[in-house]
Design a protein around this motif. Sequence first.
Motif, PDB file in Angstrom:
ATOM      1  N   GLY A  54      -3.201   5.946  24.517  1.00 42.62           N
ATOM      2  CA  GLY A  54      -2.132   5.291  25.532  1.00 42.62           C
ATOM      3  C   GLY A  54      -1.291   4.004  24.851  1.00 42.62           C
ATOM      4  O   GLY A  54      -0.713   3.585  25.751  1.00 42.62           O
ATOM      5  N   TYR A  55      -1.485   3.702  23.650  1.00 41.31           N
ATOM      6  CA  TYR A  55      -0.784   2.525  23.236  1.00 41.31           C
ATOM      7  C   TYR A  55       0.444   2.772  22.425  1.00 41.31           C
ATOM      8  O   TYR A  55       0.747   3.766  21.776  1.00 41.31           O
ATOM      9  CB  TYR A  55      -1.829   1.889  22.442  1.00 41.31           C
ATOM     10  N   ALA A  56       1.327   1.777  22.623  1.00 39.88           N
ATOM     11  CA  ALA A  56       2.705   1.735  21.688  1.00 39.88           C
ATOM     12  C   ALA A  56       2.057   0.980  20.356  1.00 39.88           C
ATOM     13  O   ALA A  56       1.069   0.203  20.505  1.00 39.88           O
ATOM     14  CB  ALA A  56       3.842   0.985  22.116  1.00 39.88           C
ATOM     15  N   VAL A  57       2.817   1.322  19.109  1.00 41.77           N
ATOM     16  CA  VAL A  57       2.257   0.624  17.979  1.00 41.77           C
ATOM     17  C   VAL A  57       3.222  -0.428  17.452  1.00 41.77           C
ATOM     18  O   VAL A  57       4.327   0.225  17.369  1.00 41.77           O
ATOM     19  CB  VAL A  57       1.854   1.750  16.898  1.00 41.77           C
ATOM     20  N   ILE A  58       2.882  -1.683  17.276  1.00 44.16           N
ATOM     21  CA  ILE A  58       4.029  -2.560  16.703  1.00 44.16           C
ATOM     22  C   ILE A  58       3.490  -2.958  15.301  1.00 44.16           C
ATOM     23  O   ILE A  58       2.295  -3.336  15.257  1.00 44.16           O
ATOM     24  CB  ILE A  58       4.017  -3.828  17.727  1.00 44.16           C
ATOM     25  N   THR A  59       4.484  -2.842  14.458  1.00 46.13           N
ATOM     26  CA  THR A  59       4.337  -3.484  12.983  1.00 46.13           C
ATOM     27  C   THR A  59       5.287  -4.393  12.676  1.00 46.13           C
ATOM     28  O   THR A  59       6.282  -4.489  13.546  1.00 46.13           O
ATOM     29  CB  THR A  59       3.865  -2.215  12.202  1.00 46.13           C
ATOM     30  N   GLY A  60       5.100  -5.092  11.545  1.00 42.89           N
ATOM     31  CA  GLY A  60       6.223  -5.643  10.961  1.00 42.89           C
ATOM     32  C   GLY A  60       7.444  -4.968  10.403  1.00 42.89           C
ATOM     33  O   GLY A  60       8.281  -5.388   9.930  1.00 42.89           O
ATOM     34  N   GLY A  61       7.239  -3.597  10.807  1.00 44.80           N
ATOM     35  CA  GLY A  61       8.436  -2.652  10.446  1.00 44.80           C
ATOM     36  C   GLY A  61       8.704  -2.622   8.888  1.00 44.80           C
ATOM     37  O   GLY A  61       9.594  -1.678   8.580  1.00 44.80           O
ATOM     38  N   GLY A  62       7.995  -2.948   7.936  1.00 46.83           N
ATOM     39  CA  GLY A  62       8.174  -2.962   6.622  1.00 46.83           C
ATOM     40  C   GLY A  62       7.413  -1.626   5.921  1.00 46.83           C
ATOM     41  O   GLY A  62       6.984  -0.856   6.616  1.00 46.83           O
ATOM     42  N   PRO A  63       7.215  -1.675   4.580  1.00 43.70           N
ATOM     43  CA  PRO A  63       6.621  -0.497   4.124  1.00 43.70           C
ATOM     44  C   PRO A  63       4.988  -0.732   4.047  1.00 43.70           C
ATOM     45  O   PRO A  63       4.490  -1.599   4.575  1.00 43.70           O
ATOM     46  CB  PRO A  63       7.238  -0.522   2.500  1.00 43.70           C
ATOM     47  N   GLY A  64       4.371   0.086   3.304  1.00 38.62           N
ATOM     48  CA  GLY A  64       2.965   0.093   3.125  1.00 38.62           C
ATOM     49  C   GLY A  64       2.368   0.187   4.447  1.00 38.62           C
ATOM     50  O   GLY A  64       2.605   1.394   4.999  1.00 38.62           O
ATOM     51  N   LEU A  91       0.813  -1.139  -0.045  1.00 36.17           N
ATOM     52  CA  LEU A  91      -0.171   0.024  -0.128  1.00 36.17           C
ATOM     53  C   LEU A  91       0.596   1.247   0.090  1.00 36.17           C
ATOM     54  O   LEU A  91       1.458   1.660   1.109  1.00 36.17           O
ATOM     55  CB  LEU A  91      -0.940   0.022   1.082  1.00 36.17           C
ATOM     56  N   GLY A  92       0.868   1.891  -1.188  1.00 37.04           N
ATOM     57  CA  GLY A  92       1.789   3.155  -1.014  1.00 37.04           C
ATOM     58  C   GLY A  92       1.347   4.180  -0.715  1.00 37.04           C
ATOM     59  O   GLY A  92      -0.031   4.390  -0.285  1.00 37.04           O
ATOM     60  N   ALA A  93       2.081   5.452  -0.386  1.00 37.10           N
ATOM     61  CA  ALA A  93       1.730   6.689   0.279  1.00 37.10           C
ATOM     62  C   ALA A  93       0.741   7.211  -0.585  1.00 37.10           C
ATOM     63  O   ALA A  93       0.850   7.387  -1.855  1.00 37.10           O
ATOM     64  CB  ALA A  93       3.123   7.394   0.472  1.00 37.10           C
ATOM     65  N   GLY A  94      -0.279   7.820   0.093  1.00 37.94           N
ATOM     66  CA  GLY A  94      -1.329   8.591  -0.752  1.00 37.94           C
ATOM     67  C   GLY A  94      -2.456   7.748  -1.084  1.00 37.94           C
ATOM     68  O   GLY A  94      -3.664   8.187  -1.589  1.00 37.94           O
ATOM     69  N   THR A  95      -2.446   6.311  -0.953  1.00 43.52           N
ATOM     70  CA  THR A  95      -3.655   5.643  -1.015  1.00 43.52           C
ATOM     71  C   THR A  95      -4.510   5.690  -0.107  1.00 43.52           C
ATOM     72  O   THR A  95      -4.078   6.003   1.344  1.00 43.52           O
ATOM     73  CB  THR A  95      -3.155   4.067  -1.275  1.00 43.52           C
TER      74      THR A  95
END
Length: 255
Positions: free
Chosen positions: A100-110, A79-83
């Motif tokens: 009050g939450y931290a956000v965890i992701t897979g660290g990649g793009p999109g 998912l590119g920026a601007g979508t």
Amino acid sequence: MSQQSQPPERSYHKGPVLMRGAQVPRSTTDQRLLDTSGTADWVHTDPWRVLRIQAEFVEGFGALAELGPAITVFGSARLGAGTRWYDEGVRLGEALVREGYAVITGGGPGAMEAANKGAKEAGGTSVGLGIELPFEAGLNPYVDLGVNFRYFFARKTMFVKYAMGFIVLPGGFGTLDELFEALTLAQTGKVTSFPVVLVGRDYWGGLLDWLRESALGDGMVSPEDIDRLYLTDDVDEAVAYVRSASARAVGDPEG
């Protein structure tokens, strides 16, 4: 006369190690672990791999032990920026930080980058748990706390262990894998009071219809299994739902 700039070399992360150019390997650590073809040399090397696997768990536990309340956000790397869904991912990261939450992701793009961006720009803790892949170049620039993993199973443990729930944006096979693993852990009682929210009615509606009509209709799952999934188009509603579920889990009367 100015010299024409050269395009940057592809970067490759192997655990904590950065490689470029001829140093980039042709296969990943997971590939080598799971490839049982060829000679029986693996009988002698796999015991040593256990130490590396142990080290990944130690690094992950050490990095995230004091993280505090967190929600894991999944979604497509494409998912590119601007979508639409990138922008919604940014809003989601911001909304989670406000609660009050931290956000965890897979660290990649999109979608992952979007949620990390929203969290970082809102002044919260932005976490990325990367994975060694041949086609990704490390953690996105909005990750403040990042851990790179060689093995999917070690990384997946961190997603669940240090999060109070999942919010899932539209995504492909990787997103579906993470979604159904969380549902399986909840179904089998490995995790309890673990909310899972799907954001995007048009995208996820067909999957839920199939689960109700085919999987439930043929007795493959129970109604409460499907009820674990909460569907919405509104990121604020998604955050409110995980907030309410978390409050109920700890006995907060306001939940």
